[in-house]
Design an enzyme around this catalytic site. Structure first.
Site, PDB file in Angstrom:
ATOM      1  N   ARG A   1      42.735  36.579  26.833  1.00 37.73           N
ATOM      2  CA  ARG A   1      42.048  37.557  27.694  1.00 37.73           C
ATOM      3  C   ARG A   1      41.067  38.417  26.916  1.00 37.73           C
ATOM      4  O   ARG A   1      40.077  38.883  27.465  1.00 37.73           O
ATOM      5  CB  ARG A   1      43.092  38.415  28.414  1.00 37.73           C
TER       6      ARG A   1
ATOM      7  N   TYR B   1      39.934  32.656  35.570  1.00 42.50           N
ATOM      8  CA  TYR B   1      40.784  31.943  34.599  1.00 42.50           C
ATOM      9  C   TYR B   1      41.476  32.846  33.575  1.00 42.50           C
ATOM     10  O   TYR B   1      41.099  33.981  33.407  1.00 42.50           O
ATOM     11  CB  TYR B   1      40.069  30.775  33.944  1.00 42.50           C
ATOM     12  N   GLU B   2      42.476  32.259  32.963  1.00 44.27           N
ATOM     13  CA  GLU B   2      43.363  32.971  32.033  1.00 44.27           C
ATOM     14  C   GLU B   2      43.955  34.211  32.702  1.00 44.27           C
ATOM     15  O   GLU B   2      44.118  35.261  32.104  1.00 44.27           O
ATOM     16  CB  GLU B   2      42.623  33.283  30.728  1.00 44.27           C
ATOM     17  N   GLY B   3      44.300  34.027  33.972  1.00 42.15           N
ATOM     18  CA  GLY B   3      44.844  35.115  34.785  1.00 42.15           C
ATOM     19  C   GLY B   3      43.759  35.710  35.655  1.00 42.15           C
ATOM     20  O   GLY B   3      42.740  36.175  35.150  1.00 42.15           O
TER      21      GLY B   3
END
Lengths: 262, 382
Positions: free
Chosen positions: B245, B364-366
């Site tokens: 993140r 993406y990536e949460g």
């Protein structure tokens, strides 16, 4: 083989503007870079080292801020670096600069010295040849190709309409054109290493055995800048309007013939 | 507290900026149109050490830090977000798992070639039925003697089209929740029977990046490729995403700054009503507002990076940085297209691509919603 590369930190001329009042360069806020020809010379040195082994030492004369140029050279892969910086050196012209650098090179020792052809801020192309003269070693300027063969280098020297292929015995000095080779980038790991290394800083005291104070700095310089000024802009061109396509072609052709261009 | 970058960081930034302008910018449009990453460009990224920045020299990394990595992510993403995600998934997701959980032997064998530029890594967690909710994971690994056999399918595996290695997460114990039954494996994507990588999935943005479905059909994995303790996969994956993140936040900052720079350049030249559009106060005020938000996002990103470098609890800081920066990226790109009008909407100019690219940073990536779960979870609200 011990290769020493001389570099100069110069203002990035792509971003330099002239002061309209004084006609001098506005250096404030302009980023500094390694002079292009010098960077090509450094690349050539690194390639020779990769091929034949040895070391590459980078030398720069300038104010303490030139440290960053040497760090960049180390980050590209140079083994060590030496900054020549002292009040006594300030204001040196090409001759005085070459005197200081030649003294440092004697102390460092070398098999091959590579400098750039000329710096983009001065355009004299004198320092490299003057260093060679002071060191009493052969020189080849305007190198566009450089290779090592035994105890000699073979250099292709560029002229406007021809080239000379010269074989020169080491030790010698070569001045590099930026066409000599395309410089590599620094690498991320190279930058980390560059800041772990010590840069040797030499002032007047360190070189005084080989330096006559009367021949360096502003006072020791045989030449002085009398005045610098921007070039006169060319006059506006001729404007021809209201012509048809055919008339425009004919008018352009007339001009080209008039000026003996065709 | 010092908001200045050190000399080392400034020189790294200079490298990233020069490289991005000279090597990446000229290819960005074409790679987006071809939906394929240029292999020669990838090789250059490897050569100059862009794929091992925050890792130790002991394992082939550059020996720099997370802050340097965010500088890289910002500079490359200013001109091409696809390059950003290619570097980020390799560095933050794949390599961080092996670096943080690998044994010494695994680090020498699997991490070193990833960091020193010989190999590219990927990360396989998401499945069609397991996105934000990992509970839905259906890829399983069962023991066969000392080995493991993996069966299942992972979607949106970034870099998988050309990656050598993938850190894959599979259920090894169905009797417990996924948080306790997931295990990480290091799988060789190129030479392993049973591994199939699909064509690049057609997407709205970051189209030059490789993002495929990877299918595992009776893929045999030797015990030296089990990463971390069996059953600890969830923790490994979440830790990697925390690192990731920071990279995505930096990517979003880069996209935003890149788009604003394009709008500023255009606005100096574009004349309407007799003067350059940048001379209108409305344009100036909007640009001031955008630059302020980008700066705030950048500082949040740097704070998260420094927290990671200082071994502090950086997860919530990374989530805040990503939540804010991804929102800013979308707002700035919308503005840039608007400020450039019809030309901003045309493919001749890069801002339409940047607007398409910016959207993924909220996903993406949460997703941004998951970021809020992470942040609120750290606030002791209950």
């Amino acid at each position: 083989m011990k290769i020493v590369v001389c570099i100069k930190q110069v203002p990035d001329t792509a971003e330099v503007k002239l002061d309209p009042r004084t006609g001098t360069l506005i250096r404030e806020g302009v980023p500094s870079i390694i002079n292009h020809d010098d960077k090509a010379g450094l690349e050539a040195a690194l390639r020779l080292r990769e091929q034949f082994g040895g070391t590459v030492t980078v030398v720069c004369m300038g104010p303490p801020q030139a440290d960053i140029a040497l760090r960049e050279a180390l980050a590209m892969g140079a083994d060590d670096a030496c900054l020549l910086s002292a009040r006594e050196f300030g204001g040196s012209d090409t001759y005085a600069t070459a005197t200081v650098i030649a003294a440092a090179l004697k102390k460092i020792g070398f098999d091959l010295v590579i400098t750039g052809r000329q710096a983009i801020d001065g355009d004299t192309a004198q320092v490299g040849p003057q260093i060679a003269e002071q060191l009493h070693i052969p020189q080849v300027s305007y190198a566009e190709e450089l290779r090592l063969e035994g105890d000699s280098v073979i250099v292709r020297r560029q002229f406007e309409d021809q080239a000379h292929l010269l074989k020169v015995k080491l030790p010698c000095l070569v001045t590099a054109l930026s066409e000599l080779c395309e410089a590599r980038y620094m690498s991320t790991y190279g930058i980390v290493d560059a800041y772990k290394k010590e840069i040797t800083v030499w002032g007047f005291e360190d070189l005084k055995n080989d330096l006559n104070p009367a021949w360096i700095g502003l006072k020791g310089s045989p030449t002085h800048v009398f005045q610098s000024f921007g070039k006169q802009a060319k006059a506006a061109g001729t404007r021809m309007t209201g012509l048809s396509a055919d008339e425009a072609v004919a008018a352009i052709m007339d001009k080209l013939i008039e000026r003996h261009i065709i | 507290m010092d908001f200045h970058l050190s000399k080392t960081h400034l020189l790294q930034q200079q490298l990233f900026r020069t490289f991005a302008e000279t090597e990446i910018r000229p290819l960005a449009k074409e790679m987006d149109e071809n939906e394929a990453y240029d292999p020669a460009l990838l090789a250059k990224l490897q050569k100059y050490g862009f794929l091992g920045i925050p890792y130790s020299r002991e394992y082939g990394g550059a020996g720099a830090d997370t802050l340097t990595y965010t500088l890289c992510m910002e500079e490359v993403s200013k001109v091409d977000a696809s390059t950003g995600i290619t570097i980020s998934v390799h560095t933050s997701l794949c390599c961080s798992c092996i670096n943080n959980y690998g044994t010494e032997e695994q680090k020498q064998k699997f991490l070193r070639p990833l960091l020193d530029g010989r190999q590219v890594g990927s990360f396989g967690l998401t499945e069609t039925n397991a996105g934000s909710d990992v509970q839905g994971a259906q890829t399983v690994a069962v023991r066969d003697g000392d080995d493991w056999i993996i069966n299942g399918s992972k979607i949106f595996t970034t870099n998988s089209g050309f990656a050598d290695v993938c850190v894959v997460f599979a259920i090894t114990d169905r009797t417990v929740p996924a948080a306790k039954g997931l295990t990480a494996f290091i799988v060789d994507l190129k030479n392993t029977p049973g591994v199939t990588v699909s064509e690049n999935i057609e997407r709205m943005g970051i189209r030059a990046a490789s993002n495929c479905i990877v299918t595992y059909d009776h893929v045999r994995v030797t015990p030296d490729r089990v990463l971390g303790p069996v059953g600890r996969g969830f923790k490994i994956a979440m830790g990697a995403l925390d690192c990731g993140r920071i990279g995505i936040a930096a990517q979003a900052v880069g996209i935003a700054q890149g788009a604003l720079n394009e709008a500023i350049k255009y606005g100096k030249e574009r004349k309407q009503f007799g003067k350059p559009i940048n001379s209108f106060q409305n344009t100036q005020f909007k640009m001031a507002e955008m630059q302020t938000k980008i700066d705030a996002a950048r500082l949040m990103t740097w704070r998260a990076a420094l927290a990671e470098d200082n071994h502090e609890n950086f997860g919530p800081l990374a989530a805040m940085a990503k939540l804010f920066a991804s929102d800013v990226a979308n707002e700035v790109c919308r503005f840039a297209v608007q400020a450039m009008g019809g030309y901003g909407y045309c493919r001749e100019y890069p801002v339409e691509r940047m607007l398409r690219d910016a959207k993924i940073t909220e996903i993406y990536e949460g997703t941004s919603e998951v970021m809020k779960m992470v942040i609120s979870g750290s606030m002791k609200l209950k």
